[in-house]
Design a protein around this motif. Structure first.
Motif, short mmCIF file in Angstrom:
data_model
loop_
_atom_site.label_atom_id
_atom_site.label_comp_id
_atom_site.label_asym_id
_atom_site.label_seq_id
_atom_site.Cartn_x
_atom_site.Cartn_y
_atom_site.Cartn_z
N GLN A 13 5.78 -8.85 -2.96
CA GLN A 13 4.94 -8.12 -1.99
C GLN A 13 3.83 -9.05 -1.50
O GLN A 13 3.55 -9.13 -0.31
CB GLN A 13 4.35 -6.86 -2.67
N VAL A 17 3.34 -10.31 2.34
CA VAL A 17 2.34 -9.40 2.92
C VAL A 17 1.72 -9.94 4.22
O VAL A 17 1.23 -9.18 5.05
CB VAL A 17 1.26 -9.06 1.86
N GLU A 18 1.75 -11.27 4.40
CA GLU A 18 1.19 -11.83 5.64
C GLU A 18 2.21 -11.79 6.78
O GLU A 18 1.91 -12.23 7.88
CB GLU A 18 0.74 -13.29 5.41
N ASN A 19 3.39 -11.32 6.50
CA ASN A 19 4.43 -11.27 7.53
C ASN A 19 5.12 -9.91 7.46
O ASN A 19 6.27 -9.78 7.06
CB ASN A 19 5.42 -12.42 7.30
N LYS A 20 4.37 -8.88 7.87
CA LYS A 20 4.84 -7.52 7.64
C LYS A 20 5.96 -7.10 8.58
O LYS A 20 6.58 -6.06 8.37
CB LYS A 20 3.67 -6.54 7.76
N TYR A 25 9.61 -8.30 3.78
CA TYR A 25 8.51 -7.39 3.42
C TYR A 25 9.02 -5.95 3.36
O TYR A 25 8.72 -5.20 2.44
CB TYR A 25 7.37 -7.51 4.45
N GLY A 79 2.62 -0.56 0.05
CA GLY A 79 3.10 -0.80 1.41
C GLY A 79 3.35 0.48 2.16
O GLY A 79 3.09 1.58 1.66
N VAL A 115 9.90 -1.27 9.13
CA VAL A 115 8.46 -0.97 9.19
C VAL A 115 8.08 -0.53 10.61
O VAL A 115 7.35 0.46 10.80
CB VAL A 115 7.62 -2.20 8.77
#
Lengths: 129, 429
Positions: A13, A17-20, A25, A79, A115
């Motif tokens: 995670q 997390v910097e590339n959602k 992710y 998330g 997402v």
């Protein structure tokens, strides 16, 4: 079956997390870590889709066997997937109950959403250039 | 070019021994960082220019247009929310507080959904803490309670505890005991000398039992407490009492779970009890880069650490009322400025439903989940990589971070200062 859902950090995670907008992710934060016996009880194999229903609705995730969780408890990395079903009440502290939600879990044929799709379902507009 | 002693901008450890190799304005290699830090330094896919949502399409706009949009949005809002601030430097956080005061808004930082409850407990009973260096050099017992550093703070163990050499410990690895208390048997639990597995929600009871044992009231302890046997509780209490210097590091396993700040209060009071016998400290495992700094800056500017409401013209603070999740869930704010955080990924869905209904401006180098709810997103320099400034480590030590890349992106501080200057030009009632 009913479970206690706990959320928390995992290395994957943190790495994604910097590339959602990435599939990595989405895959990590839509994983529901479960005890093997609980998975057997529900007839689940590793990677099978499950519908997780919490106090504010439901979301599709994937089950993964884990030695870390006890029977009756499931663990989901922080998330948008876990937050899709977490209640917003904070009991006068500002902090939602991120680690103490009762959820219902059942097998499903549906795939976890991306997402972007989760955000668009709530009125957002994905940016994917 | 190799930049030595760079400061990692990922978690609250702020590891300051990172070596970054830069070639043609790109990071090509990172040494010493953990996997989380390395990925952060190597980050790609940045937003190239500010974007504006026009109905169902994204349109590229200039920085001037984006900054004007943000200033107008905040000036015309009745109850603006300024949220985030943990992924940016103290200098930008200062501008944020001035801005919130000017427009009578609410400013909250991400600690309200991480260690906010810890601060509530500290406000009640104080904080016997110390720096990470003191623990590294002196502690012969370390307890991780409701925290999992192998996943969340991967170098905490090697720099300060389990695997760190200590000045006053002859053989640190042998002489330093590690106890892990958790509801899950995590990777961190596997490297502990003693693992205490408690039933979810049982932290408060276990802490109370330990306090009773340290007070000499062992007879009152039942056979098991929240799944922990009486024998193990006595063993842990004795390990604590016999330590020369003990340190407890607690995580969101205590702040997010049943009892919230009362768990932390009980933990601090357990440490106070131990300090009648030996030397013990307790500290929070701060997760998000400069989240500690957002508490510091807010406190020295307003008197309060997070969730500050300026709607009365003076600073007012009431967690549960003036905190971001509550304000969004009540559909109370009519505009949101997001800086250095991604609430759409980390807030309950009810909050996002309101974000979708109000104007939102975000300052962030990357497209993220909150981008979907933005009217305008302004790309900025990555704090700690191509912008330098002050960040506070998890033990409260402010560190001047280094810039390892030079790009044309404006920093958070520059964008916010320009917004603030525009806002100051407007006549005030």
């Amino acid at each position: 079956m009913s479970f206690l859902m706990i959320t928390g950090r995992t290395v994957n995670q943190g790495v994604t997390v910097e590339n959602k907008t990435s599939p990595e992710y989405a895959a990590e934060t839509s994983t529901c870590f479960m005890h093997e016996f609980d998975m057997m009880e529900l007839g689940l194999d590793d990677g099978d889709a499950i519908r997780v229903t919490g106090p504010c609705g439901d979301v599709v995730m994937r089950a993964a066997a884990s030695l870390e969780v006890e029977m009756g408890t499931v663990f989901v990395p922080y998330g948008p997937y876990a937050n899709h079903i977490v209640a917003a009440g904070t009991r006068s502290t500002g902090m939602p109950d991120f680690k103490s939600h009762e959820v219902e879990i059942e097998p499903t044929d549906e795939e976890p959403k991306l997402v972007h799709k989760l955000m668009e379902d709530l009125g957002g507009l994905a940016y994917d250039r | 070019m190799i930049v030595k002693d760079a400061v990692c901008p990922f978690c609250g450890c702020l590891c300051d021994d990172i070596e970054v190799e830069v070639e043609g304005n790109r990071v090509v290699a990172v040494t010493n960082a953990c996997e989380l830090g390395m990925t952060k330094f190597m980050g790609e896919k940045r937003l190239k220019n500010p974007i504006l949502r026009v109905e169902n399409e994204w349109k590229d706009i200039t920085y001037d247009e984006a900054i004007r949009y943000a200033a107008d949005m905040l000036l015309s809002a009745e109850r603006p929310l300024l949220y985030g601030w943990s992924g940016t430097h103290g200098e930008a956080q200062c501008v944020g507080v001035h801005m919130a005061e000017l427009i009578h808004g609410v400013i909250d930082n991400t600690s309200s959904v991480c260690h906010g409850p810890s601060i509530l407990a500290i406000q009640e009973v104080g904080h016997p803490g110390c720096t990470l260096g003191v623990v590294k050099n002196r502690a012969d017992l370390v307890i991780y309670w409701g925290s999992n550093p192998i996943d969340a703070h991967p170098r905490h163990l090697s720099r300060y505890t389990r695997y760190a050499e200590g000045f006053f410990l002859e053989n640190a690895f042998r002489d330093r005991k590690v106890i892990v208390v958790d509801v899950r048997k995590t990777e961190t639990a596997n490297i502990a000398d003693e693992f205490v597995q408690i039933k979810p929600g049982g932290d408060y009871a276990v802490l109370s039992a330990l306090r009773a044992i340290v007070q000499g009231k062992t007879d009152t302890i039942p056979r098991t407490v929240a799944g922990v046997t009486r024998e193990q509780l006595i063993r842990v209490a004795n390990l604590c009492k016999s330590a020369k210097f003990g340190a407890v590091y607690f995580g969101l396993g205590l702040t997010m779970t049943q009892g919230k700040y009362k768990n932390i209060r009980n933990a601090i009071e357990f440490i106070s009890e131990l300090n009648r016998h030996t030397k013990f400290t307790i500290s929070a495992m701060r997760g998000h880069y400069n989240v500690y700094g957002s508490n510091e800056v807010n406190t020295w500017m307003t008197g309060y650490p997070f969730g500050i409401d300026f709607s009365r013209g003076i600073a007012f603070y009431n967690p549960g009322e003036t905190t971001a999740v509550d304000i969004l869930a009540r559909k109370e704010c009519d505009a949101a400025l997001i800086v250095g955080s991604d609430p759409a990924a980390h807030f309950p869905r009810k909050c996002l439903e309101h974000l979708a209904e109000i104007p939102v401006v975000q300052l962030d180098p990357y497209p993220n989940a909150t981008t979907a709810f933005c009217n305008v997103q302004i790309p900025v320099a990555v704090t700690g990589i191509d912008a330098e400034g002050t960040a506070y480590r998890m033990d409260g030590v402010p560190i001047r971070t280094r810039r390892v890349l030079s790009t044309d992106y404006l920093s958070d501080e520059e964008v916010l200062s320009r917004m603030y200057a525009l806002m100051q030009e407007e006549p005030r009632p």
